[in-house]
Design an enzyme around this catalytic site. Structure first.
Site, mmCIF file in Angstrom:
data_model
loop_
_atom_site.group_PDB
_atom_site.id
_atom_site.type_symbol
_atom_site.label_atom_id
_atom_site.label_comp_id
_atom_site.label_asym_id
_atom_site.label_seq_id
_atom_site.Cartn_x
_atom_site.Cartn_y
_atom_site.Cartn_z
ATOM 1 N N ARG A 61 0.818 -1.214 0.000
ATOM 2 C CA ARG A 61 0.000 0.000 0.000
ATOM 3 C C ARG A 61 0.855 1.269 0.000
ATOM 4 N NH1 ARG A 61 -4.459 0.071 4.279
ATOM 5 N NH2 ARG A 61 -5.170 1.713 2.895
ATOM 6 N N CYS A 62 2.165 1.116 0.110
ATOM 7 C CA CYS A 62 3.093 2.251 0.201
ATOM 8 C C CYS A 62 3.755 2.496 -1.153
ATOM 9 C CB CYS A 62 4.148 1.946 1.265
ATOM 10 S SG CYS A 62 5.513 3.113 1.309
ATOM 11 N N GLY A 63 3.618 3.716 -1.678
ATOM 12 C CA GLY A 63 4.214 4.064 -2.969
ATOM 13 C C GLY A 63 5.725 3.927 -2.979
ATOM 14 N N ARG A 111 6.501 0.294 -3.226
ATOM 15 C CA ARG A 111 6.230 -0.226 -4.582
ATOM 16 C C ARG A 111 7.308 0.217 -5.567
ATOM 17 N NH1 ARG A 111 0.969 1.488 -3.195
ATOM 18 N NH2 ARG A 111 1.150 3.276 -4.591
#
Length: 144
Positions: A11-13, A16
């Site tokens: 969920r963390c950019g 990712r």
């Protein structure tokens, strides 16, 4: 060759982007979704030691729970802070990447480039549109 590991939150950019940079080097890492499978206390201590950091370095200060628990107070010992991370893995800053060249908290995501054994294989642009790697697989210098 030692496998690359990433302690990842999908969920963390930043996490990712870091994972994508690892894959852009032609390697498929071991992905550990640390919210589902948190590191043990001993693993966490080893990661922090390998990074040459402190427990406070891996605390996610932007996390609401950090503020609610008052974890910025100087009286908390490292052992107590490890207890909080063990009880609430969301407090662990991410992503942490382990390679044969070192262990690093990869914030910003391009910090992973310093510990990847393989070069980048092509262009890479972060989710926010920032270009990081050019057509030749070379790091793009940040605008001055």
């Amino acid at each position: 060759m030692k496998p690359i590991k990433i302690f990842h939150n999908p969920r963390c950019g930043t996490s990712r982007n870091t994972l994508a940079l690892i894959r852009n080097s032609g390697v498929e890492p071991v992905v550990i979704e640390y919210l589902k499978t948190p590191p043990t206390r001993n693993e966490l201590k080893q990661l922090i030691s390998d990074m040459g950091g402190t427990v406070r370095d891996v605390l996610r200060q932007k996390e609401t729970l950090y503020k609610e628990l008052g974890l910025d107070a100087p009286h908390w010992t490292d052992e107590q802070l490890l207890d909080f991370i063990g009880e609430h893995p969301i407090l662990l800053q991410r992503p942490i990447v382990v390679t044969a060249l070192g262990t690093r908290l990869c914030r910003p995501s391009e910090a992973v480039l310093d510990i990847l054994p393989q070069p980048q294989t092509g262009t890479f642009t972060k989710e926010d549109g920032e270009r990081v790697i050019d057509e030749k697989g070379q790091r793009v210098k940040a605008a001055e």
